[in-house]
Design an enzyme around this catalytic site. Structure first.
Site, PDB file in Angstrom:
ATOM      1  N   ASP A 182       0.854  -1.186   0.000  1.00  0.00           N
ATOM      2  CA  ASP A 182       0.000   0.000   0.000  1.00  0.00           C
ATOM      3  C   ASP A 182       0.892   1.239   0.000  1.00  0.00           C
ATOM      4  O   ASP A 182       2.059   1.166   0.381  1.00  0.00           O
ATOM      5  CB  ASP A 182      -0.924   0.017   1.228  1.00  0.00           C
ATOM      6  N   SER A 183       0.313   2.361  -0.389  1.00  0.00           N
ATOM      7  CA  SER A 183       1.055   3.620  -0.352  1.00  0.00           C
ATOM      8  C   SER A 183       1.459   3.966   1.083  1.00  0.00           C
ATOM      9  O   SER A 183       2.407   4.704   1.299  1.00  0.00           O
ATOM     10  CB  SER A 183       0.180   4.736  -0.919  1.00  0.00           C
TER      11      SER A 183
ATOM     12  N   CYS B  57      -3.730  -0.898  -2.366  1.00  0.00           N
ATOM     13  CA  CYS B  57      -3.998   0.540  -2.499  1.00  0.00           C
ATOM     14  C   CYS B  57      -4.910   0.759  -3.710  1.00  0.00           C
ATOM     15  O   CYS B  57      -4.608   0.291  -4.815  1.00  0.00           O
ATOM     16  CB  CYS B  57      -2.669   1.254  -2.713  1.00  0.00           C
TER      17      CYS B  57
ATOM     18  N   GLU C 197      -5.920   9.113   9.483  1.00  0.00           N
ATOM     19  CA  GLU C 197      -4.592   8.938  10.073  1.00  0.00           C
ATOM     20  C   GLU C 197      -4.441   9.717  11.371  1.00  0.00           C
ATOM     21  O   GLU C 197      -3.647   9.345  12.217  1.00  0.00           O
ATOM     22  CB  GLU C 197      -3.511   9.345   9.071  1.00  0.00           C
TER      23      GLU C 197
ATOM     24  N   CYS D 265     -11.090   3.408  -1.112  1.00  0.00           N
ATOM     25  CA  CYS D 265      -9.786   3.840  -0.597  1.00  0.00           C
ATOM     26  C   CYS D 265      -9.485   3.038   0.657  1.00  0.00           C
ATOM     27  O   CYS D 265     -10.394   2.772   1.459  1.00  0.00           O
ATOM     28  CB  CYS D 265      -9.837   5.337  -0.287  1.00  0.00           C
TER      29      CYS D 265
ATOM     30  N   HIS E  69      -8.279   3.686   3.473  1.00  0.00           N
ATOM     31  CA  HIS E  69      -8.528   4.263   4.801  1.00  0.00           C
ATOM     32  C   HIS E  69     -10.007   4.329   5.193  1.00  0.00           C
ATOM     33  O   HIS E  69     -10.334   4.459   6.358  1.00  0.00           O
ATOM     34  CB  HIS E  69      -7.986   5.692   4.844  1.00  0.00           C
TER      35      HIS E  69
HETATM   36  N1  DGL Z   1      -3.923   3.936  -0.205  1.00  0.00           N
HETATM   37  C1  DGL Z   1      -4.592   5.009  -0.879  1.00  0.00           C
HETATM   38  C2  DGL Z   1      -5.832   4.446  -1.618  1.00  0.00           C
HETATM   39  O1  DGL Z   1      -6.355   3.403  -1.288  1.00  0.00           O
HETATM   40  C3  DGL Z   1      -4.992   6.108   0.065  1.00  0.00           C
HETATM   41  C4  DGL Z   1      -3.839   6.911   0.582  1.00  0.00           C
HETATM   42  C5  DGL Z   1      -3.108   7.640  -0.506  1.00  0.00           C
HETATM   43  O2  DGL Z   1      -3.634   8.614  -1.069  1.00  0.00           O
HETATM   44  O3  DGL Z   1      -1.989   7.209  -0.804  1.00  0.00           O
HETATM   45  O4  DGL Z   1      -6.293   5.056  -2.551  1.00  0.00           O
END
Ligand code: DGL
Length: 265
Positions: A7-8, A71, A154, A184, A186
């Site tokens: 993930d990012s 992600c 977060e 997303c 989160h």
């Molecule tokens: N992991 C990203 C997503 O699911 C969210 C956080 C980001 O913008 O990197 O889109």
């Protein structure tokens, strides 16, 4: 060999935890690009480059037989291209890469009118719209970018998120969607708050609830990958940067007190 989950940042730990809960026997390596998060506001090319680096790292340095790109932004902007590139590689160097967007679209396509909340990058890519329509051309797909939700998740600010959730959901509810896709990593953090803002019976399509089962089914169908996977129930968490907040979120969202390591991609 292990299952890689990328993930990012640390949001993908919510999906990683759900996968581990269903299949605790396998060995996992989680990679969060916490140095370059968020991906959601970055260009198509930057997201592709970062995701490619992460996938290469997991397949070459961490001997992953399968990588789940947890992600949504990376799934929307990079996975299809990386899958095509992988398919051209010789059999021995080929690592299977799976995204989380198409499985969510499979759920969404069961409805005739859906609303998608996602990052600006994911919404702009229109990947949810394209993929849902491939499965159900009659499905009406409405999207709304919800950029403030990632930093609020977060920061643990569920209360502060409520007015923003209301604002982001409003145009989708006005169109009387049958389901809301949390597009997303989160957003599952706000599931309860979202439940309180939508009509009773409206479905919330949340990846942590079906990705694990879809992955298990995938492994059943792909015995060649399944038989490569080691089974000692271990998890390694790798991050590209660490702060106290990242460490706290890692524990809270993975639900285990695991020490994370810093790596360079
Ligand atoms: N992991 C990203 C997503 O699911 C969210 C956080 C980001 O913008 O990197 O889109």
């Amino acid at each position: 060999m292990r299952i890689g989950i990328f993930d990012s940042g640390v949001g993908g730990l919510i999906i990683a935890q759900a996968i581990r809960e269903l299949m605790p026997e396998y060995d996992y390596v989680y990679l969060g690009d916490t140095k370059r998060v968020p991906y959601g506001n970055r260009s198509h090319e930057a997201v592709y480059q970062f995701t490619k680096e992460a996938v290469n790292y997991l397949s070459r340095k961490k001997s992953c037989a399968l990588i789940v790109v947890a992600c949504n932004t990376a799934s929307a902007r990079a996975v299809a291209r990386i899958q095509k590139e992988m398919a051209k590689m010789p059999e021995g160097k080929h690592t299977k890469v799976l995204g989380v967007l198409v499985p969510a679209c499979e759920e969404a396509a069961l409805h005739s009118r859906v609303g998608v909340l996602a990052t600006v990058g994911t919404v702009t890519s229109r990947s949810f719209v394209t993929e849902i329509k491939k499965l159900n051309a009659k499905c009406r797909v409405l999207q709304n970018p919800a950029p403030i939700l990632v930093p609020l998740a977060e920061a643990g600010e569920s209360e502060l998120a409520k007015p923003f959730l209301k604002k982001y959901l409003e145009p989708l509810l006005k169109e009387r969607v049958e389901a809301i896709v949390l597009g997303c990593t989160h957003y599952p953090i706000f599931k309860e708050e979202i439940k309180n803002l939508i009509p009773k019976g409206m479905r919330i399509i949340s990846q942590d609830e079906f990705i694990p089962k879809k992955l298990a089914d995938y492994l059943e169908r792909h015995g060649n990958i399944k038989k490569k996977l080691s089974k000692s129930g271990k998890v390694e968490i790798l991050l590209t940067d660490k702060t106290q907040n990242i460490e706290d979120l890692t524990r809270a969202w993975f639900g285990e007190n695991l020490e994370s390591k810093i790596v360079s991609l």
